[in-house]
Structures are given as structure tokens and as C-alpha cells.
Design a protein around this motif. Sequence first.
Motif, short mmCIF file in Angstrom:
data_model
loop_
_atom_site.label_atom_id
_atom_site.label_comp_id
_atom_site.label_asym_id
_atom_site.label_seq_id
_atom_site.Cartn_x
_atom_site.Cartn_y
_atom_site.Cartn_z
N LYS A 271 -22.33 -62.49 38.41
CA LYS A 271 -22.81 -63.81 37.98
C LYS A 271 -21.90 -64.40 36.90
O LYS A 271 -21.69 -65.61 36.85
N ALA A 272 -21.38 -63.54 36.02
CA ALA A 272 -20.48 -64.03 34.97
C ALA A 272 -19.19 -64.58 35.58
O ALA A 272 -18.68 -65.62 35.16
N SER A 273 -18.67 -63.90 36.58
CA SER A 273 -17.47 -64.39 37.26
C SER A 273 -17.74 -65.76 37.89
O SER A 273 -16.93 -66.69 37.76
N GLN A 274 -18.90 -65.89 38.54
CA GLN A 274 -19.26 -67.15 39.18
C GLN A 274 -19.47 -68.26 38.15
O GLN A 274 -19.19 -69.43 38.41
N THR A 275 -19.94 -67.89 36.97
CA THR A 275 -20.25 -68.87 35.92
C THR A 275 -19.00 -69.39 35.22
O THR A 275 -18.86 -70.59 34.98
N GLU B 90 -7.59 -59.09 28.01
CA GLU B 90 -6.17 -59.30 27.70
C GLU B 90 -5.48 -60.16 28.76
O GLU B 90 -4.69 -61.04 28.43
N LEU B 91 -5.83 -59.94 30.02
CA LEU B 91 -5.18 -60.67 31.10
C LEU B 91 -5.81 -62.02 31.36
O LEU B 91 -5.21 -62.89 31.99
N GLY B 92 -7.04 -62.22 30.92
CA GLY B 92 -7.71 -63.50 31.13
C GLY B 92 -8.20 -63.68 32.54
O GLY B 92 -8.15 -64.79 33.10
N VAL B 93 -8.70 -62.58 33.17
CA VAL B 93 -9.23 -62.65 34.54
C VAL B 93 -10.61 -62.00 34.56
O VAL B 93 -10.97 -61.24 33.65
N PRO B 94 -11.43 -62.27 35.59
CA PRO B 94 -12.77 -61.69 35.65
C PRO B 94 -12.74 -60.17 35.80
O PRO B 94 -11.76 -59.60 36.30
N LEU B 95 -13.84 -59.55 35.37
CA LEU B 95 -14.05 -58.12 35.59
C LEU B 95 -15.29 -57.96 36.47
O LEU B 95 -16.39 -58.39 36.10
N LEU B 96 -15.12 -57.34 37.63
CA LEU B 96 -16.23 -57.05 38.53
C LEU B 96 -16.49 -55.56 38.57
O LEU B 96 -15.60 -54.75 38.30
N VAL B 97 -17.72 -55.20 38.88
CA VAL B 97 -18.11 -53.80 39.03
C VAL B 97 -18.27 -53.53 40.51
O VAL B 97 -19.08 -54.18 41.19
N ALA B 98 -17.52 -52.58 41.03
CA ALA B 98 -17.54 -52.30 42.46
C ALA B 98 -18.85 -51.62 42.85
O ALA B 98 -19.25 -50.63 42.21
N PRO B 99 -19.55 -52.10 43.88
CA PRO B 99 -20.73 -51.40 44.35
C PRO B 99 -20.34 -50.06 44.97
O PRO B 99 -19.24 -49.92 45.53
N GLU B 100 -21.23 -49.10 44.88
CA GLU B 100 -20.97 -47.80 45.49
C GLU B 100 -20.94 -47.94 47.01
O GLU B 100 -21.58 -48.83 47.59
N THR C 199 -15.80 -60.74 30.94
CA THR C 199 -15.43 -61.90 31.75
C THR C 199 -15.56 -63.18 30.95
O THR C 199 -14.70 -64.07 31.03
N ALA C 200 -16.62 -63.29 30.16
CA ALA C 200 -16.78 -64.47 29.31
C ALA C 200 -15.65 -64.57 28.31
O ALA C 200 -15.08 -65.64 28.08
N GLN C 201 -15.31 -63.45 27.71
CA GLN C 201 -14.20 -63.44 26.75
C GLN C 201 -12.87 -63.76 27.44
O GLN C 201 -12.01 -64.42 26.87
N ALA C 202 -12.71 -63.29 28.66
CA ALA C 202 -11.48 -63.58 29.40
C ALA C 202 -11.32 -65.06 29.65
O ALA C 202 -10.21 -65.56 29.84
N ALA C 203 -12.44 -65.77 29.65
CA ALA C 203 -12.39 -67.22 29.83
C ALA C 203 -12.13 -67.96 28.52
O ALA C 203 -12.26 -69.17 28.46
#
Length: 510
Positions: free
Chosen positions: A67-71, A97-107, A190-194
Motif C-alpha cells: 500500500k505504501a508503494s501504491q501511495t 538510499e536509492l529512493g525506490v519502493p521496498l516490497l515484502v515478497a510473499p512466501e 518506502t515513504a522515506q524513499a519518496a
Amino acid sequence: MTIRAKGRLAAAASGLVLVLAATGCTAADSGDASGARSQKNKDSVVLAAPVSGVGRISGSAEDMALKASQTFFEKAPAVVVLGNDGAQAAATGQARELGVPLLVAPEAQEDVSEQKAFASELERLGARTLIAHGALPDSLVGGLKVVDGSAPNADLPDIDPAEGTTESGFAVVVGSADKEAESAGPALATAQAAGANLHTMDSPDPRAAKNQKFFQDHAEAGLYAIGNGFGNAEDFSAMAATAAGGKELPGGGQLVFPDRRMVALYGTPGTSSLGLLGEQDVDAAIKLAKKYAAEYQPHSKEKVQPAFEIIATVASASAGKDGKYSSYIPVEVLEPWVKAAEEAGVYVVLDLQPGRNDFLTQAKRYEKLLTYPNVGIAYDPEWRLKPNQRHMVQIGSVDAAELNRANDWLAELTREHQLPQKVVILHQFTQSMIRNRSTLDTSHPELAMVVHADGHGSPGMKMGTWDNLRQDLPKGIRMAWKNFIDEDSPTFTPKQTFDIDPKPWFVSYQ
């Protein structure tokens, strides 16, 4: 090669965190604007535009990250992904540091819908490279390039930044508990990356003294609550609006307790027989209320606030024109007292003695006064009659359901006008006066509820009443005490009153 990005802020400290994230079209440096591009560069990072209002980002760590990535992001050709056994600290640090989203991979064994949502987000972002921390299921990778982000010399892609940057426009709130902070970590990164700035909160309530100014300063920002510790979404949104509105209680702040206690004069203006308050005019009453409060201050670490408890509807021996055995003090008589009290930093509680009326009907009569930020309400069940009952013949009583209806209305009025919390006093000296007390609704964040031990007599009798009323007291209700100057034998001193266990939050003098 590395993604070219502007400096990121450090990771959030413990405590609640507010994040201001830059809006606009880039999370990277503006670059050389001299070379015109025929089309938007497919390798640029593009931020989403903020949306006004209050949004919620909650659920599992995977859900919140998605949701953070989408936001916060519209486009990101590379995404950091936290996989199985990956180090979250390293992944969050790299995303910032890179300024890109962070996602958590589903198992791999998780529901197919989780994997589809993950893949859909990568497609929406236009991601072609996954910067992995930990193992990723083969089903998630597809035809994308995977780079081991934890490797010392990882071959990270070069991404051209989009042109231009803008001012901050997002505000994000993150939960405080260690477990909560960990699950919200990827979404926060992700918010900080933005382009995030951080503001630490001591409480999840926007109206708390240390939070209020931030919400006032950023009233036009898009606000998002990240985490599962913020309760009802509608309540949080309303509290944020109240904090931004800036209306305060006498003495400052928007929450009644636990930073203050109150000492009040009780009675009706111009009527000395009904209590101490009516023995003088409003200016003298203000002076006396402040004197009483000052006498209590040495015995309290909290600020002691002067107050009035004004009997607004008076129980009467005769039925009156409406047959309700209760007379209304006109609003135009009480309003000068309310205004003078507001200017002098004195809180006002309107006491209702409804006779055969119901409390909600009487409360609505004083709606205008209840829109003042320094005015609360008191329900006096001793004077709530059933049909065919008479004052001084029977002791009145009320069912909790009736009080709940009145409080529902009062809470909505408070919310509608973005007012600070209101004191709600329940007068009681026997358990039977409030029937089904255990069903009282104490969930309204707009109300600070207090049970007022309204008995008089010897110290032993009063303490017996106090201890009885404390039994099975619903959670969220505090205790209050009344000193009768003529009926108590003797009247407790300020020290004796505040030596009572637990120390009363509201004391009135009649």
C-alpha cells in the motif's frame, strides 16, 4: 552503477513517527535540464501526487509495504524486495538510499492472490529490476532481472532522474511498539524513499499536546497512518482534523486528562440556595474558583484548573407547563457566564436535572453553549424521574442506554465542530442510580467521562459511598468528588481531598 538519488534521512527512532514526503515527479536529483527529452524517460523515478484527507496503511508487513508503494510512487524501474531470511535493516536502508519502493515478497506457499498483487504492483511501477535481500520464490521473479542487494559490489542499475522537485505534501504516522515498528518498517522506508522527513510522536492521538502543533502546521498535507495501532480510522481522521483546527481547552491542549485536574464551584447563577456558585456575580465567582484551585495546586503534580459546574436545568416541585418537573435556565442567561469563564481560563460544566425529561432532550437545548471549547456536561440521575415519580419522594435513576444516546449526540457535536475533549460527569451516590452501568459506552475519544461521588455526611459515610461507586467501574471512567460546605461534617480540606485514593480528577464545592 548506482541510482542517482538525493540524500535520505536517517531511520526512524523509537516512538511514533510522522513523515513528510516530497510530492511531485522525482525522488532523485533534477539533473541536467538543458537536453530536452522527446518522451518521459522510462528509467526515471516518479512520485505520486498527494491526496488530501486521511488515509490508512495497515495490515501485515506485506500489505503495508504494498500500500505504501501504491501511495507514494507512480513509477520506479527498480524495486528493493525483502525476501525469505533477508535482513530488514539492510533492505530498508538501501531503499531509502536509492529512493525506490521496498516490497515484502510473499512466501511461495501463500495465497495466489498475494502473489498476484505483488506482480501487479511491479507491473504498475514499470519495474524491470528487483534488488533482492533474501531468497525470492521463482514464481515472483518472472522475466525480471534480479540483483543481490546484499552483495558488497552489487551491480545496481543506473536510473535517470525525472525533471523537477516540489515541496512536501505527505504526512505519515507510524506506530510506536517495537513489534509494530518492525512490521511497519518496510512501508516507512518506502515513504522515506519518496523524500521523507520524520517527526516523532509521543502518543498516537493527534490531539496530544506534543502532536497538536504538527497537525496544525500541516493541516493541508495528505495524511497517512501507517501501522495497526491507531484504532478506528474514522476516529483517527476526526482527531487529526480537531488537532489541525487548533481549538483548545482553558489552560491549553485538547485532551482533558491526565495533564490537569479540576476544582469547581457548583450552583446556579443568581440563586444562592442551590450552591456556592450562585452566592456572587460572575466576576467574583471566577475569582473564588481560582482561589480554590490555587489551594489544591500544592497537592497535585498536575495543573489544577478552576471550573464552574452550573445547574442549567433545575429539578422543581411543580410539574410546570410541560409536566416534566424541571425548569430550564435560558441560554441567554448562561452564555455571559460561559464567555466570561472562557476569557478567564475557567472550564464550565452544565449540570442537567431533567425530571421526567430525558437527558438528550435537555442537552440539545444547550447545543449553542456546548459548541464552546470550555463547556462540558453533567448528568444528574438523582433528579431523573420515571412517570408518576416526584422529586424528594423517590430518588431518581437512569438506564445506561439513555446516557449512551446523549453521549452519542454530544460526541458527534464535538467532532463536527472540531472541539477539544469534553468533560462528561455522571452524578451518583448509589449503584442503583445508573442502571446497567457496565453497558456505558466509554469508547468516544471526544469525551472524558467521570463518575462524581455525590454523597454528603461524615468522612466515613462519604468514603463508603466512594468505595461503593468504584466497584465494577467501567474502564475509561475516572472518579470525582464533591465537598458540601454545609452538609459535610467536617468538610474535607484540599489536602484531605487529594489524599483520597485514587486522587479525584474533578472536585466540586456545593
